[in-house]
Structures are given as C-alpha cells and as structure tokens.
Design a protein around this motif. Structure first.
Motif, PDB file in Angstrom:
ATOM      1  N   GLY A  67       0.811  -1.208   0.000  1.00  0.00           N
ATOM      2  CA  GLY A  67       0.000   0.000   0.000  1.00  0.00           C
ATOM      3  C   GLY A  67       0.844   1.258   0.000  1.00  0.00           C
ATOM      4  N   ALA A  68       1.918   1.264   0.771  1.00  0.00           N
ATOM      5  CA  ALA A  68       2.804   2.424   0.813  1.00  0.00           C
ATOM      6  C   ALA A  68       3.468   2.648  -0.537  1.00  0.00           C
ATOM      7  CB  ALA A  68       3.846   2.243   1.906  1.00  0.00           C
ATOM      8  N   ALA A  69       3.912   1.577  -1.191  1.00  0.00           N
ATOM      9  CA  ALA A  69       4.525   1.708  -2.512  1.00  0.00           C
ATOM     10  C   ALA A  69       3.528   2.245  -3.526  1.00  0.00           C
ATOM     11  CB  ALA A  69       5.072   0.346  -2.959  1.00  0.00           C
ATOM     12  N   TYR A  70       2.314   1.792  -3.434  1.00  0.00           N
ATOM     13  CA  TYR A  70       1.226   2.236  -4.322  1.00  0.00           C
ATOM     14  C   TYR A  70       1.027   3.749  -4.164  1.00  0.00           C
ATOM     15  CZ  TYR A  70      -3.490   1.435  -6.458  1.00  0.00           C
ATOM     16  OH  TYR A  70      -4.622   1.420  -7.247  1.00  0.00           O
ATOM     17  N   ILE A  71       0.969   4.208  -2.930  1.00  0.00           N
ATOM     18  CA  ILE A  71       0.775   5.638  -2.655  1.00  0.00           C
ATOM     19  C   ILE A  71       1.944   6.453  -3.185  1.00  0.00           C
ATOM     20  CG2 ILE A  71       0.612   7.339  -0.791  1.00  0.00           C
ATOM     21  CD1 ILE A  71      -0.930   5.050   0.770  1.00  0.00           C
ATOM     22  N   ARG A  72       3.158   5.956  -2.973  1.00  0.00           N
ATOM     23  CA  ARG A  72       4.337   6.671  -3.487  1.00  0.00           C
ATOM     24  C   ARG A  72       4.289   6.784  -5.008  1.00  0.00           C
ATOM     25  NH1 ARG A  72       7.056   3.329   0.314  1.00  0.00           N
ATOM     26  NH2 ARG A  72       7.820   1.993  -1.385  1.00  0.00           N
ATOM     27  N   GLY A  73       3.831   5.741  -5.672  1.00  0.00           N
ATOM     28  CA  GLY A  73       3.747   5.786  -7.122  1.00  0.00           C
ATOM     29  C   GLY A  73       2.785   6.840  -7.620  1.00  0.00           C
ATOM     30  N   PHE A  74       1.650   6.987  -6.956  1.00  0.00           N
ATOM     31  CA  PHE A  74       0.638   7.952  -7.385  1.00  0.00           C
ATOM     32  C   PHE A  74       0.965   9.372  -6.937  1.00  0.00           C
ATOM     33  CE2 PHE A  74      -1.984   4.284  -8.270  1.00  0.00           C
ATOM     34  CZ  PHE A  74      -2.839   4.722  -9.280  1.00  0.00           C
ATOM     35  N   GLN A  75       1.466   9.533  -5.732  1.00  0.00           N
ATOM     36  CA  GLN A  75       1.640  10.864  -5.161  1.00  0.00           C
ATOM     37  C   GLN A  75       3.060  11.393  -5.271  1.00  0.00           C
ATOM     38  OE1 GLN A  75      -1.863  10.868  -1.728  1.00  0.00           O
ATOM     39  NE2 GLN A  75       0.237  11.170  -1.129  1.00  0.00           N
ATOM     40  N   GLY A  76       4.060  10.500  -5.382  1.00  0.00           N
ATOM     41  CA  GLY A  76       5.439  10.922  -5.304  1.00  0.00           C
ATOM     42  C   GLY A  76       5.869  11.074  -3.860  1.00  0.00           C
ATOM     43  N   ALA A  77       7.042  11.672  -3.662  1.00  0.00           N
ATOM     44  CA  ALA A  77       7.558  11.855  -2.312  1.00  0.00           C
ATOM     45  C   ALA A  77       6.660  12.761  -1.494  1.00  0.00           C
ATOM     46  CB  ALA A  77       8.975  12.424  -2.367  1.00  0.00           C
ATOM     47  N   GLU A  78       6.014  13.719  -2.165  1.00  0.00           N
ATOM     48  CA  GLU A  78       5.025  14.560  -1.509  1.00  0.00           C
ATOM     49  C   GLU A  78       4.008  15.001  -2.550  1.00  0.00           C
ATOM     50  OE1 GLU A  78       7.239  18.908  -1.717  1.00  0.00           O
ATOM     51  OE2 GLU A  78       7.291  17.767   0.151  1.00  0.00           O
ATOM     52  N   LEU A  79       2.822  15.355  -2.090  1.00  0.00           N
ATOM     53  CA  LEU A  79       1.762  15.760  -2.999  1.00  0.00           C
ATOM     54  C   LEU A  79       2.134  17.067  -3.681  1.00  0.00           C
ATOM     55  CD1 LEU A  79      -1.047  14.447  -3.569  1.00  0.00           C
ATOM     56  CD2 LEU A  79      -2.021  16.294  -2.207  1.00  0.00           C
ATOM     57  N   GLY A  80       1.909  17.136  -5.009  1.00  0.00           N
ATOM     58  CA  GLY A  80       2.248  18.338  -5.745  1.00  0.00           C
ATOM     59  C   GLY A  80       1.561  18.383  -7.095  1.00  0.00           C
ATOM     60  N   PRO A  81       1.953  19.326  -7.960  1.00  0.00           N
ATOM     61  CA  PRO A  81       1.279  19.525  -9.245  1.00  0.00           C
ATOM     62  C   PRO A  81       1.349  18.340 -10.196  1.00  0.00           C
ATOM     63  CG  PRO A  81       2.549  21.466  -8.659  1.00  0.00           C
ATOM     64  CD  PRO A  81       2.928  20.402  -7.676  1.00  0.00           C
ATOM     65  N   ASP A  82       2.300  17.429  -9.995  1.00  0.00           N
ATOM     66  CA  ASP A  82       2.398  16.245 -10.855  1.00  0.00           C
ATOM     67  C   ASP A  82       1.697  15.024 -10.261  1.00  0.00           C
ATOM     68  OD1 ASP A  82       3.969  17.763 -12.533  1.00  0.00           O
ATOM     69  OD2 ASP A  82       5.862  16.999 -11.737  1.00  0.00           O
ATOM     70  N   SER A  83       1.104  15.171  -9.087  1.00  0.00           N
ATOM     71  CA  SER A  83       0.584  14.028  -8.325  1.00  0.00           C
ATOM     72  C   SER A  83      -0.855  13.686  -8.678  1.00  0.00           C
ATOM     73  CB  SER A  83       0.633  14.329  -6.818  1.00  0.00           C
ATOM     74  OG  SER A  83       1.926  14.592  -6.373  1.00  0.00           O
ATOM     75  N   VAL A  84      -1.202  12.461  -8.366  1.00  0.00           N
ATOM     76  CA  VAL A  84      -2.594  12.048  -8.194  1.00  0.00           C
ATOM     77  C   VAL A  84      -2.763  11.734  -6.713  1.00  0.00           C
ATOM     78  CG1 VAL A  84      -4.297  10.237  -8.665  1.00  0.00           C
ATOM     79  CG2 VAL A  84      -2.915  11.172 -10.534  1.00  0.00           C
ATOM     80  N   ALA A  85      -3.688  12.426  -6.056  1.00  0.00           N
ATOM     81  CA  ALA A  85      -3.938  12.191  -4.635  1.00  0.00           C
ATOM     82  C   ALA A  85      -4.609  10.838  -4.445  1.00  0.00           C
ATOM     83  CB  ALA A  85      -4.813  13.298  -4.065  1.00  0.00           C
ATOM     84  N   THR A  86      -4.203  10.123  -3.408  1.00  0.00           N
ATOM     85  CA  THR A  86      -4.805   8.815  -3.129  1.00  0.00           C
ATOM     86  C   THR A  86      -5.799   8.915  -1.986  1.00  0.00           C
ATOM     87  OG1 THR A  86      -2.951   8.267  -1.671  1.00  0.00           O
ATOM     88  CG2 THR A  86      -2.819   7.488  -3.944  1.00  0.00           C
ATOM     89  N   MET A  87      -6.991   8.347  -2.211  1.00  0.00           N
ATOM     90  CA  MET A  87      -8.002   8.216  -1.163  1.00  0.00           C
ATOM     91  C   MET A  87      -7.958   6.771  -0.677  1.00  0.00           C
ATOM     92  SD  MET A  87     -12.150   8.906  -1.183  1.00  0.00           S
ATOM     93  CE  MET A  87     -12.022  10.603  -1.750  1.00  0.00           C
ATOM     94  N   THR A  88      -7.127   6.529   0.332  1.00  0.00           N
ATOM     95  CA  THR A  88      -6.900   5.174   0.809  1.00  0.00           C
ATOM     96  C   THR A  88      -8.119   4.690   1.584  1.00  0.00           C
ATOM     97  OG1 THR A  88      -4.523   5.624   0.914  1.00  0.00           O
ATOM     98  CG2 THR A  88      -5.326   3.739   2.167  1.00  0.00           C
TER      99      THR A  88
END
Length: 614
Positions: free
Chosen positions: A212-233
């Motif tokens: 789950g953590a790896a999945y979130i990192r893939g979508f959001q990156g190291a931190e949420l930003g303009p290139d991210s997709v936010a995850t609703m876990t």
C-alpha cells in the motif's frame, strides 16, 4: 517523478462582474495557506457547501458534457456545476479514447471557470487499470494500460513493481485530468467470502502495508504536488472482517465483527499509508459490533473518525465517506437505500449532521448542498465547522496546481495513455502475477518423467474459457478432450446468485463449485492431462478436483495470451499466494473473520507458488 505536466491552455480568470474580487488567491507565489484564506473569505455559504459533495458524473461518448444518466439517476453537468456549485466528481463511463476524455475534462473545467469564483474541478475515479466485472469497485480499462488486479500485484510481492504501476497510472490519469484515485484499498482479506478481497493486497498485514505504501508513493510521489494524483486510501479502519463475508453495500452485510479481538491488526496497513503520506481517507460502510466504538457505520462514527483517525493518528487530510450514506437512490432502475447502518432511523438531515459531527469533510455519492446550507441556516451546524473542512478541500486543489493548470493537453493525452511502453509493462505484470500451484510430472513420448508445465508449443489443445483463435496461436485446437494432448480450462471462482442485477456485481456466498462443475472438470481430467487456471477473485474451494489435475494456476486478472504465455514457458510464473486458500467451506465458516490465517488446514498456504526448473 519523471514527467512534467506541460499543458498548453492557461487557467481562465474567475467571473468578476462586480470587480470586487480579491484575486490574490491565484498568485502561485503566495503560500498555500494564505491563498486558501483569501479564497475562503470570499466564498458564500452556498459555494462552501458545494465543496462538500463528491458524486458520480457521466461523460458524453464524443467528449461533450453529459445531459444526465438514467442508469444512475444523474442530472446534467450544468446542474451540478452551475446550480449546485459542486466541483468534485467521480467520473463513471468515459469516452473511448484518451483524447475525447481530455476534451470532456477541459469542457468540464470551462464550465467551472464560468462560475463566480472559477474554482476548478477535481476529477476522481475508481480503479481503471485492471480486469474487473464490477463497475462499482473498478472501471473498465478502456484506453488505459491493463494490469492485474491489486491482489495480483500482491502475489508478485515486489514493491518496485507496485510503485512502477502507481507511477504509470499517475501519468495516464493526469494526462486526461484525473487527479484523485479512489484507491488503494488496503483492507485485510481475512474473511474468505468477502466480495471486495480482489482489490486488496491480501491477508497479511505486513505485506499489505508495504504494498500500500509503494502504491501511494507511485501515485503521489515523495510529496503531494502539481504532478501528483492524490490517493483516497480505503476503507478505514479496515473493511475485511464482514459478518459471514457479506458486503455492507447491502443491509444484510452491515455488521463488521471481531470474534478474535483483532481490531488493531486491521489498522496496521493504514499506519504504513499514513507514513507514506496518503492525502485522503475513506471510511467503510460497515458498522463495528462488539467493540469499544459506537455501533454505527464508520462514516457516521465520531469515535473512529475524530477519536481514532484525527486524534490518535493525527491525520489532517481529507476524509470522504463511502458513496450514498445520506439519501436513498435508484440504481439500474431499482430502489437502493442509503447505507445508513446503525442510523437508519434518522432522517437524511440528521444523518448529514452526524457525518459532519463525526469529523468527515466530504459526502461521497451525494449531491445535496441545499440540505447542508439549510443545516447551517437553522443553526444545527456552524459555518465555522464548514470552514474547517473547506480549508482541507481547497488546500488540496491548490497543492495539486489546479488553479494554475486546470486544463490538459488533448494531443499529449493521446500519446501518454496506453503508450506501447505502458501497455507492455501491464502485460508483463499480468504474466508475472500468475501463480503456479500444482505442476505434476507426466510421462512424455520418450518415457521420461517431466513436469506438465511448461507445455511444448504445437500440441493438440482442448480449451474452455479461451477463444479458439487465441489458443490456435499456441497449438492445434481440437473439439473434444479425447482428441487432445492437453486440456486447458479457465474457471472463475464460484459465487451465489443474488436477487438483483446490482448485487450480483458483488460476488458473495459459498465458495464451493456445484456438483455439475466438479464432475465436468473431473471428466475432462480423466480423459486427458488437464491444466486449470482459476480467476481467484475470491478463494475458491478447489479441493474436489485438484488431485486429478496435471497442473493448476491462479490469476487475479490476466488476458488469455498472458496465461498461455506462461503455460508454454514464454514467461515464468512469479506469483505467490497472497492469502491462505481454504480446503473446505466448513473451514471457511469456522474462520474468525478478523483473524489473519485462521482457516484450518488450507489447501495452499500464504506464500505458496512453484517455479519452473532452470
């Protein structure tokens, strides 16, 4: 992240007919917190209320805005955006190409830009990258790359692969304007009959947390930003231990039980998700029974949302309910009551107030801002309470860069979505996730004993569940088992038929195959060496026929070619069981629904998976 979102269309200015708006909220040089306060101070109560609702939206097949959707009872887009002032939507059916999805998205943002403040829309989606037949838990992949279901990623067990998937899905989502993933689902699949297990990472808390953590990192990156997709876990605090495995989309599945006292175990994957920085959380429908927490659905549950999530874990991100807690609805033309478990006696107004009092920020699957406005005007909810959640919702729009770049590049969407590189990665993951459970030795024509798999190409094949023209790429297709060198049967895990079309999307009930199905598999296996591949969307009881098979594989979403590539050795099976596979329904019924690995004498244990010899 490796890519940059370079959109050609600039953000439109808000409609300032009176000339008195403070537009500094559009100044990207200011801190996000300051921009939030500048915008919030200018919002009417109605505009604030619109933020609180995220519901389904349809798209026209030609990329135009929807005029409504009869299947799900959805109004026209103009009604959502222009009258109700909503700007969070979960897109359902999409046009057939990435370019048309992008065009629809841009038209939606144009409609939002025409409102008084021009607050951009945040588009979300359920999973779109894997095979599924349940439109309410996942969407058909369409033009996106196709991967195994989440359970298949767990079977591979490689964090790097999961993060790669998340990064590719992120690039495809952002290319068409999708900025929130209504996933990952990190519940523990501890009740074998539960219909939502396929979208989890399995039964093991440690594996589920890492994946789950790896999945979130893939979508959001190291931190949420303009290139991210936010995850609703989802689904906090863990939706796996359903009584008898029934799903709480329905009244008969409303109870979540903990006979083993393992409530805390189900929190462990969420602790990893918090560490990874998940931006949003979705509570489940179910209501806890026999715990220290209030016996109401988790979306209404202040002891869970405020006490556990906000205070114990310090989570200050967005909390959005699961869909449809407040108002009754109709799906496929049939009545569908609100999932107001434990508070069925309350009116919709009272339910809405209880959700807000619980500490939730947003109502999923609801579109009733007028009711929220009335609750504030009547003094039942303060506007200051709305401001607390409005800040979180606005903050994410700013952090995602939606005010600077609300539009997407249509031509770029066509290049990114379903690119050959992304498609190949998804197909490789499908093959890798296939799990070899049985591979018995057979005597070949020269009298040598060797494992059944991998098969030689060019054999005479009897197939079921595979299109003959596809099987013909690997061998000579024959019409009966008696003519074949080997039979290949693709099966699906069994489930019980339920009264409504909608409920049958959620496979529930017994995991036993019928006597007729068992007899048929045995008959084929008696006639010719037989390979069975099973789509384990739930842990089927394979005991009655497994001993007669030459080989057995499991998959969690794989094309026929992906399966056949593995069976002939063009690719190696790398999967390992992400849960215990029970040996009988008696063992399933005796299993304590909240306890991992509690099924007695499993047919195959967690981690089981064979490899081809070098």
């Amino acid at each position: 992240m490796t890519d940059q979102l370079n959109y050609e269309t600039e953000a439109a200015a808000p409609v300032d007919t009176a000339g008195d708006l403070d537009l500094r909220f559009r100044d990207a040089s200011l801190p996000v917190a300051e921009r939030v306060e500048i915008l919030l101070s200018q919002m009417t109560l109605e505009e604030k209320a619109g933020l609180f609702f995220q519901t389904m939206i349809a798209a026209g097949e030609d990329g135009t805005l929807s005029q409504g959707d009869d299947m799900f009872g959805l109004p026209a887009t103009d009604d959502y955006v222009g009258r109700r002032l909503m700007n969070h939507f979960n897109v359902l059916q999409t046009p057939p190409t990435a370019e048309l999805i992008a065009e629809w998205h841009n038209r939606l943002q144009e409609a939002a830009a025409a409102t008084r403040l021009g607050i951009p829309v945040t588009v979300s989606t359920d999973p779109r990258h894997s095979y599924t037949d349940n439109p309410l838990s996942g969407m058909l992949a369409g033009s996106f790359s196709v991967w195994p279901e989440t359970m298949g990623l767990a079977a591979v067990g490689d964090e790097a692969l999961v993060e790669q998937f998340g990064d590719i899905a992120r690039q495809e989502y952002t290319a068409v304007g999708i900025r929130v993933a209504l996933h990952p689902q990190i519940d523990l699949a501890t009740e074998p009959r539960w219909s939502r297990a396929l979208q989890t990472f399995g039964e093991d808390p440690e594996l589920s947390g890492r994946m789950g953590a790896a999945y979130i990192r893939g979508f959001q990156g190291a931190e949420l930003g303009p290139d991210s997709v936010a995850t609703m876990t989802k689904h906090f605090p863990g939706g796996g231990p359903q009584k008898d495995g029934e799903d709480p989309h329905f009244a008969h599945g409303r109870e979540q039980v903990y006979p083993g006292g393992e409530f805390e175990t189900h929190l462990k994957p969420f602790e990893a998700a918090f560490e990874a920085g998940t931006s949003q959380i979705m509570p489940y429908y179910g209501m806890p029974v026999g715990t220290e927490y209030e016996e109401v659905g988790f979306g209404f549950n202040k002891s869970v949302i405020t006490g556990l999530l906000r205070e114990r874990y310090g989570f200050d991100g967005i909390v959005c309910t699961d869909w449809g807690l407040i108002n009754d609805a109709a799906i496929f033309g049939q009545p569908f009551p609100a999932r107001a478990w434990g508070v069925e006696h309350l009116t919709p107004r009272e339910r809405m107030k209880k959700v807000i009092d619980a500490g939730v920020d947003q109502f999923g699957g609801e579109a009733d801002p007028e009711m929220l406005v009335d609750l504030v005007n009547s003094g039942e909810i303060t506007e200051e309470r709305l401001d607390v959640s409005a800040r979180r919702l606005l903050r994410e729009k700013f952090v995602l860069g939606l005010f600077e770049q609300p539009y997407v590049d249509v031509e770029r969407a066509g290049r990114v979505v379903g690119s050959p590189e992304f498609v190949a990665a998804g197909e490789a993951a499908q093959r890798a996730a296939i799990t070899l459970l049985v591979n018995r030795e057979q005597t070949d024509a020269s009298g040598v004993e060797r494992p059944t798999l991998p098969l030689a190409r060019g054999l005479r094949l009897y197939v079921e569940g595979i299109a003959p023209e596809v099987a013909a790429e690997y061998g000579q297709v024959v019409e009966t088992p008696a003519e074949a060198d080997v039979a290949i049967l693709r099966l699906q895990a069994p489930f019980e038929e339920r009264p409504t079309v909608f409920e049958n999307f959620f496979h529930s009930g017994s995991l036993d195959y019928t006597a007729e199905q068992i007899a048929h598999v045995r008959e084929v296996a008696a006639a010719v060496p037989t390979v069975v591949d099973v789509f384990l969307d739930r842990p089927a009881i394979l005991t009655p026929f497994v001993d007669g098979l030459a080989a057995l594989t499991a998959n969690w979403g794989a094309s026929p070619r992906a399966v056949l590539d593995v069976l002939v050795g063009d690719a190696a099976p790398k999967g390992r069981m992400p849960f215990d596979l029970p040996s009988s329904m008696a063992a399933v019924e005796a299993n304590r629904s909240d306890v991992p690995f509690d099924t007695a004498d499993p047919l195959f244990r967690f981690g089981h998976g064979l490899s081809y010899s070098a």
